[in-house]
Design an enzyme around this catalytic site. Sequence first.
Site, PDB file in Angstrom:
ATOM      1  N   ASN A   9      -2.242  24.411 -14.773  1.00  0.00           N
ATOM      2  CA  ASN A   9      -3.492  23.849 -15.325  1.00  0.00           C
ATOM      3  C   ASN A   9      -3.067  22.216 -15.601  1.00  0.00           C
ATOM      4  OD1 ASN A   9      -5.859  23.239 -16.660  1.00  0.00           O
ATOM      5  ND2 ASN A   9      -5.290  24.445 -18.360  1.00  0.00           N
ATOM      6  N   TRP A  10      -3.652  21.587 -14.842  1.00  0.00           N
ATOM      7  CA  TRP A  10      -3.478  19.903 -14.764  1.00  0.00           C
ATOM      8  C   TRP A  10      -4.439  19.416 -15.845  1.00  0.00           C
ATOM      9  CZ3 TRP A  10      -3.522  17.459  -9.096  1.00  0.00           C
ATOM     10  CH2 TRP A  10      -2.344  18.149  -8.201  1.00  0.00           C
ATOM     11  N   LYS A  11      -5.305  19.988 -16.495  1.00  0.00           N
ATOM     12  CA  LYS A  11      -6.216  19.745 -17.350  1.00  0.00           C
ATOM     13  C   LYS A  11      -6.885  18.386 -16.874  1.00  0.00           C
ATOM     14  CE  LYS A  11      -3.516  21.973 -20.870  1.00  0.00           C
ATOM     15  NZ  LYS A  11      -3.499  22.227 -22.026  1.00  0.00           N
ATOM     16  N   HIS A  94     -10.540  28.987 -21.264  1.00  0.00           N
ATOM     17  CA  HIS A  94      -9.236  28.234 -21.846  1.00  0.00           C
ATOM     18  C   HIS A  94      -9.690  27.794 -23.451  1.00  0.00           C
ATOM     19  CE1 HIS A  94      -6.281  25.215 -22.638  1.00  0.00           C
ATOM     20  NE2 HIS A  94      -5.698  25.784 -21.742  1.00  0.00           N
ATOM     21  N   GLU A  96      -9.260  24.896 -24.925  1.00  0.00           N
ATOM     22  CA  GLU A  96      -9.815  23.803 -24.986  1.00  0.00           C
ATOM     23  C   GLU A  96     -11.332  23.886 -24.632  1.00  0.00           C
ATOM     24  OE1 GLU A  96      -6.856  21.822 -22.555  1.00  0.00           O
ATOM     25  OE2 GLU A  96      -5.637  22.476 -24.191  1.00  0.00           O
ATOM     26  N   GLU A 166      -2.435  32.936 -24.220  1.00  0.00           N
ATOM     27  CA  GLU A 166      -2.104  31.341 -24.545  1.00  0.00           C
ATOM     28  C   GLU A 166      -2.219  31.262 -26.346  1.00  0.00           C
ATOM     29  OE1 GLU A 166      -2.159  28.672 -21.127  1.00  0.00           O
ATOM     30  OE2 GLU A 166      -4.140  28.465 -22.056  1.00  0.00           O
ATOM     31  N   GLY A 172       0.532  22.687 -25.689  1.00  0.00           N
ATOM     32  CA  GLY A 172       0.834  21.308 -25.831  1.00  0.00           C
ATOM     33  C   GLY A 172       1.776  20.763 -26.931  1.00  0.00           C
ATOM     34  N   SER A 212       3.416  25.664 -23.731  1.00  0.00           N
ATOM     35  CA  SER A 212       4.692  25.106 -23.621  1.00  0.00           C
ATOM     36  C   SER A 212       5.848  25.674 -22.796  1.00  0.00           C
ATOM     37  CB  SER A 212       5.101  24.967 -25.116  1.00  0.00           C
ATOM     38  OG  SER A 212       4.443  24.057 -25.864  1.00  0.00           O
ATOM     39  N   GLY A 233       0.957  23.981 -18.449  1.00  0.00           N
ATOM     40  CA  GLY A 233      -0.120  22.566 -18.666  1.00  0.00           C
ATOM     41  C   GLY A 233       0.787  21.509 -18.186  1.00  0.00           C
ATOM     42  N   GLY A 234       1.305  21.098 -19.306  1.00  0.00           N
ATOM     43  CA  GLY A 234       2.140  19.676 -19.385  1.00  0.00           C
ATOM     44  C   GLY A 234       3.336  19.750 -18.195  1.00  0.00           C
TER      45      GLY A 234
HETATM   46  P1  PGA Z   1       1.122  23.446 -22.191  1.00  0.00           P
HETATM   47  O1  PGA Z   1      -0.774  23.945 -21.683  1.00  0.00           O
HETATM   48  O2  PGA Z   1       1.915  24.159 -21.071  1.00  0.00           O
HETATM   49  O3  PGA Z   1       0.925  22.069 -21.970  1.00  0.00           O
HETATM   50  O4  PGA Z   1       1.288  23.812 -23.460  1.00  0.00           O
HETATM   51  C1  PGA Z   1      -0.748  25.278 -21.413  1.00  0.00           C
HETATM   52  C2  PGA Z   1      -2.209  25.296 -21.108  1.00  0.00           C
HETATM   53  O5  PGA Z   1      -2.949  24.869 -21.973  1.00  0.00           O
HETATM   54  O6  PGA Z   1      -2.834  26.199 -20.160  1.00  0.00           O
END
Ligand code: PGA
Length: 249
Positions: A9-11, A94, A96, A166, A172, A212, A233-234
Amino acid sequence: MRKKIIAGNWKMNMTPSETKELISKLKSKCDTNDVDVVFVVPSIDVTTAYECLKGSNIKLGTQNFYFEDKGAFTGEISANMILDAGATYVIIGHSERRGIFKEDNAMINKKLVKAHKAGLLPILCCGESIELREKNTYKEFISEQIKSAFNGISENEAKNTVIAYEPIWAIGTGKTATSDQAEEVCAFIRDIIGTLYNDSVKNEIRIQYGGSVNAGNAKELFGKPDIDGGLVGGASLKEEFASIVNYKS
Ligand code: PGA
């Protein structure tokens, strides 16, 4: 045997030019048939990413869409736009989107229904806040998220849904859920699916862990019986993502 699915997930990261660069670093190392690999990119990068990924097994997704077909919905994109541009997956719900953009369970249900009607493969996210984890009410909360999301979803559509567990406190933050904590909730979600449908859906649906995930913890997390891969994500923005995809080696 469920095939693992590992999605990045590149966000809100990577311009189209940066997309070319990142894909050129990751493409050959992530091109496998052992697991399903999905790059979930910003909508504006889909066309570029599609061109760059041609000839590989890597699939493309977007991070959001709107459930109407077309019309006066300024700023939104439709399922057909996504499919026509070459993406097949979409993330729905998600944390967010739920938190910052105020998407509620009713909206997420409409998106899940529409994604299936349109032929997109949804990755449905769920997960609790740190407060609910500490109060020990996270299971009730997640159960509600799942039940309301699957309202009106057929058995076959359910099988073609990926769920991503999640926990918000692990996103994050560098604070991964332990593999036992992640397994506990993924197994719990699988049981809910069993009660909503039947054993065949329960055994076929794929449930990812996200929060994470990195090259150091992927193998242990993905080795758990009810964890069918990860939403990353990251670490999906770095060459590290290739190590996560190749977590077995
Ligand atoms: P993260 O994000 O790996 O940076 O914790 C995961 C996500 O929000 O899909």
